[in-house]
Structures are given as C-alpha cells and as structure tokens.
Design a protein around this motif. Structure first.
Motif, PDB file in Angstrom:
ATOM      1  N   ASP A  87      21.963   0.012 -10.933  1.00 63.12           N
ATOM      2  CA  ASP A  87      20.218  -0.076 -11.250  1.00 63.12           C
ATOM      3  C   ASP A  87      19.760   1.149 -10.806  1.00 63.12           C
ATOM      4  N   LYS A  88      18.603   1.722 -11.484  1.00 62.06           N
ATOM      5  CA  LYS A  88      17.915   2.539 -11.819  1.00 62.06           C
ATOM      6  C   LYS A  88      16.270   2.041 -11.015  1.00 62.06           C
ATOM      7  N   PHE A  89      15.902   2.637  -9.363  1.00 65.05           N
ATOM      8  CA  PHE A  89      14.459   2.086  -9.875  1.00 65.05           C
ATOM      9  C   PHE A  89      13.379   3.458 -10.317  1.00 65.05           C
ATOM     10  N   ASP A  90      12.000   2.291 -10.554  1.00 67.44           N
ATOM     11  CA  ASP A  90      11.650   3.294 -11.645  1.00 67.44           C
ATOM     12  C   ASP A  90      10.314   3.615 -10.347  1.00 67.44           C
ATOM     13  N   GLU A  91       9.888   3.989 -10.182  1.00 66.93           N
ATOM     14  CA  GLU A  91       8.237   4.439  -8.491  1.00 66.93           C
ATOM     15  C   GLU A  91       7.275   3.634  -9.318  1.00 66.93           C
ATOM     16  N   SER A  92       7.420   3.788 -10.448  1.00 68.64           N
ATOM     17  CA  SER A  92       5.637   2.944 -10.929  1.00 68.64           C
ATOM     18  C   SER A  92       6.142   1.434 -10.435  1.00 68.64           C
ATOM     19  N   GLU A  93       7.469   0.683  -9.934  1.00 72.25           N
ATOM     20  CA  GLU A  93       6.862  -0.783 -10.147  1.00 72.25           C
ATOM     21  C   GLU A  93       6.658  -0.850  -7.957  1.00 72.25           C
ATOM     22  N   ALA A  94       6.096   0.696  -7.206  1.00 77.34           N
ATOM     23  CA  ALA A  94       5.707   0.296  -6.480  1.00 77.34           C
ATOM     24  C   ALA A  94       4.456   0.827  -6.273  1.00 77.34           C
ATOM     25  N   LYS A  95       3.578   1.075  -6.456  1.00 77.35           N
ATOM     26  CA  LYS A  95       1.692   1.452  -6.920  1.00 77.35           C
ATOM     27  C   LYS A  95       1.031   0.927  -6.947  1.00 77.35           C
ATOM     28  N   PHE A  96       1.346  -0.183  -5.974  1.00 82.57           N
ATOM     29  CA  PHE A  96       0.049  -1.145  -6.290  1.00 82.57           C
ATOM     30  C   PHE A  96      -0.445  -1.127  -5.155  1.00 82.57           C
ATOM     31  N   ALA A  97      -0.631   0.135  -4.214  1.00 85.09           N
ATOM     32  CA  ALA A  97      -1.362   0.124  -2.672  1.00 85.09           C
ATOM     33  C   ALA A  97      -2.356  -0.172  -2.733  1.00 85.09           C
ATOM     34  N   ARG A  98      -3.338  -0.298  -3.202  1.00 85.57           N
ATOM     35  CA  ARG A  98      -4.828  -0.658  -3.691  1.00 85.57           C
ATOM     36  C   ARG A  98      -4.703  -2.514  -3.129  1.00 85.57           C
ATOM     37  N   PHE A  99      -3.624  -3.108  -3.444  1.00 84.57           N
ATOM     38  CA  PHE A  99      -3.741  -4.457  -2.591  1.00 84.57           C
ATOM     39  C   PHE A  99      -2.871  -4.266  -1.166  1.00 84.57           C
ATOM     40  N   GLY A 100      -2.635  -3.980  -0.787  1.00 87.73           N
ATOM     41  CA  GLY A 100      -2.257  -4.028   1.148  1.00 87.73           C
ATOM     42  C   GLY A 100      -0.853  -4.411   0.456  1.00 87.73           C
ATOM     43  N   VAL A 101      -0.393  -3.591   2.140  1.00 98.16           N
ATOM     44  CA  VAL A 101       1.435  -3.643   1.787  1.00 98.16           C
ATOM     45  C   VAL A 101       1.868  -5.134   1.115  1.00 98.16           C
ATOM     46  N   PHE A 102       1.215  -6.087   2.113  1.00 94.53           N
ATOM     47  CA  PHE A 102       2.020  -7.571   1.558  1.00 94.53           C
ATOM     48  C   PHE A 102       1.620  -8.070  -0.330  1.00 94.53           C
ATOM     49  N   GLY A 103       0.335  -7.460  -0.149  1.00 91.96           N
ATOM     50  CA  GLY A 103      -0.143  -7.706  -1.742  1.00 91.96           C
ATOM     51  C   GLY A 103       1.056  -6.587  -2.601  1.00 91.96           C
ATOM     52  N   THR A 104       1.166  -5.342  -1.873  1.00 98.52           N
ATOM     53  CA  THR A 104       1.940  -3.929  -3.357  1.00 98.52           C
ATOM     54  C   THR A 104       3.330  -5.203  -2.999  1.00 98.52           C
ATOM     55  N   THR A 105       4.127  -5.334  -2.462  1.00 98.59           N
ATOM     56  CA  THR A 105       4.709  -6.035  -1.773  1.00 98.59           C
ATOM     57  C   THR A 105       5.278  -6.969  -2.578  1.00 98.59           C
ATOM     58  N   VAL A 106       4.749  -8.300  -3.098  1.00102.92           N
ATOM     59  CA  VAL A 106       4.384  -9.094  -3.310  1.00102.92           C
ATOM     60  C   VAL A 106       4.553  -8.910  -4.887  1.00102.92           C
ATOM     61  N   ILE A 107       3.678  -8.068  -5.177  1.00102.54           N
ATOM     62  CA  ILE A 107       3.145  -7.963  -6.994  1.00102.54           C
ATOM     63  C   ILE A 107       4.245  -7.218  -7.444  1.00102.54           C
ATOM     64  N   ALA A 108       5.320  -6.145  -7.082  1.00106.37           N
ATOM     65  CA  ALA A 108       5.937  -5.276  -7.017  1.00106.37           C
ATOM     66  C   ALA A 108       7.204  -6.126  -6.618  1.00106.37           C
ATOM     67  N   PHE A 109       7.574  -6.762  -5.948  1.00105.52           N
ATOM     68  CA  PHE A 109       8.515  -7.120  -5.960  1.00105.52           C
ATOM     69  C   PHE A 109       8.838  -8.261  -6.995  1.00105.52           C
ATOM     70  N   PHE A 110       7.805  -8.964  -7.027  1.00111.39           N
ATOM     71  CA  PHE A 110       8.064 -10.311  -8.571  1.00111.39           C
ATOM     72  C   PHE A 110       7.979  -9.448  -9.892  1.00111.39           C
ATOM     73  N   LEU A 111       7.885  -8.133 -10.336  1.00116.52           N
ATOM     74  CA  LEU A 111       7.198  -8.098 -11.115  1.00116.52           C
ATOM     75  C   LEU A 111       9.327  -7.331 -11.605  1.00116.52           C
ATOM     76  N   ALA A 112       9.678  -6.074 -10.237  1.00113.10           N
ATOM     77  CA  ALA A 112      11.239  -5.847 -10.386  1.00113.10           C
ATOM     78  C   ALA A 112      12.172  -6.790 -10.562  1.00113.10           C
ATOM     79  N   GLU A 113      11.674  -8.539  -9.987  1.00109.39           N
ATOM     80  CA  GLU A 113      12.386  -8.996  -9.782  1.00109.39           C
ATOM     81  C   GLU A 113      12.832  -9.858 -11.682  1.00109.39           C
ATOM     82  N   MET A 114      11.647 -10.333 -12.164  1.00115.01           N
ATOM     83  CA  MET A 114      11.495  -9.982 -13.414  1.00115.01           C
ATOM     84  C   MET A 114      12.572  -9.880 -14.337  1.00115.01           C
ATOM     85  N   GLY A 115      13.813 -10.470 -14.917  1.00114.83           N
ATOM     86  CA  GLY A 115      14.748 -10.316 -15.635  1.00114.83           C
ATOM     87  C   GLY A 115      15.984  -9.929 -14.648  1.00114.83           C
ATOM     88  N   ASP A 116      15.430  -9.464 -13.981  1.00117.22           N
ATOM     89  CA  ASP A 116      16.930  -8.728 -13.267  1.00117.22           C
ATOM     90  C   ASP A 116      17.947  -9.860 -12.863  1.00117.22           C
TER      91      ASP A 116
END
Length: 191
Positions: A87-116
C-alpha cells in the motif's frame, strides 16, 4: 464461530502494513493522544465494516448460490493477490485536524478504508458466511488487533514487523479460502 475467528485472523494479518495502519502510525506521531485515536479507529471501523457486511449480506440475495460460489471464490483469490501489493499512503488522508483528534481519526480512517482490501474482505466474508454480526465483529477486532499496537507503540514497532511475511500468510489464507469456496466448501451455507 468460524466466521468470527476467520474474519478476525484474516483482517488482522491483511492490515499489517496496510495504508490504514500507516495512517494509525501517522496520527499517533502527530497527535500523541492514543485513547481518542483508538476510539476513532473503532468507530470508523464499525461504521465502515457494518456497511460492507450489509452489502455482502445483500449481494447474496441477488444471485444464485452457484454464481455466488464462483464470485466469492474468485474474489478471495483476487484478495490474495491484492494483499501482496504494498500500500501507499496519501498524507492528505490525515488532514482533518480541525475536527480534533477523535474526529480527525474517524473521518480519515473511514475514508482511507473505503474500497480498501479489508473492506472488500468484509463484503466477501459476510457473503460467504451469511453471518453479519460475527463477520463485522471479527473484521473490526482484526483491525483493532493490527492498529492499536500501531497507535500505542508507533515508530518503535514499525520497522520490526516482517510485513512481507505477514502479507504472504494473509494472501495464503485468502487463496485457501478462495480455492475451498470454488471446490464447494460453502455448500453447507448454500453455495
């Protein structure tokens, strides 16, 4: 019980070195708050895998058991091949910091897992076993087994995991499930 155990094991192995595990490493290094990250991974995984499991269960109602057997067998063999591709990781998948640690993780993980591959595996496992809750619980546990250590230990373990060997084992398991399905192992389940 087989659906739960196989789902847990296959996903835990397939997740080693996966882009979402790499995301867990990056979030842990960036935020240094493991509890909200772990909870975010859990929430995102449950949501994502519940959707995937429901899709897998729904698909079985659309096609004949014989067709489903072939689709699943070939899908599992395809998963085996996909697992061997790094796998290759795209740094843009982790750029939701305005949602806090929990929100950033939920959004980034959900999006990264789509089609994974672990989401696709959840669809296939739910279709194979006709066991929505055990499959979703198992794939979620597998994700947590792979990602919680990544969050807690971060860089200390990243270089010590033999990713190629782990991926080879996961690919072998996917291939064996695929061949067994093609040979009729799921006939007791209606395939």
């Amino acid at each position: 019980m087989d659906a739960f155990l196989i789902s847990t094991g296959v996903v835990a192995l397939a997740e080693i070195g996966d882009k979402t595990q790499l995301l867990a490493f990056i979030l842990a290094a960036k935020f240094r708050k493991p509890i909200p990250i772990i909870l975010g991974v859990l929430v995102a995984t449950i949501a994502n895998h519940a959707f995937a499991g429901a899709l897998g269960a729904w698909i079985t109602s659309l096609v004949s058991p014989e067709t489903m057997r072939w689709v699943l067998g070939i899908s599992f063999i395809g998963m085996a091949i996909w697992t061997l591709i790094p796998d290759k990781f795209d740094e843009s998948e982790a750029k939701f910091a305005r949602f806090g640690v929990f929100g950033t993780t939920v959004i980034a993980f959900f999006l990264a897992e789509m089609g994974d591959k672990t989401q696709v595996a959840t669809v296939a496992l739910a279709a194979q076993y006709h066991a929505f809750i055990p499959v979703v619980a198992g794939t979620t546990l597998g994700m947590m087994i792979a990602n919680v250590p990544a969050v807690l230990l971060g860089d200390r373990i990243a270089g010590k995991i033999p990713v190629r060997i782990v991926h080879s084992i996961a690919a072998l398991i996917f291939a064996l499930i695929g061949v067994a399905t093609l040979l009729g192992a799921g006939k007791s389940l209606g395939f």
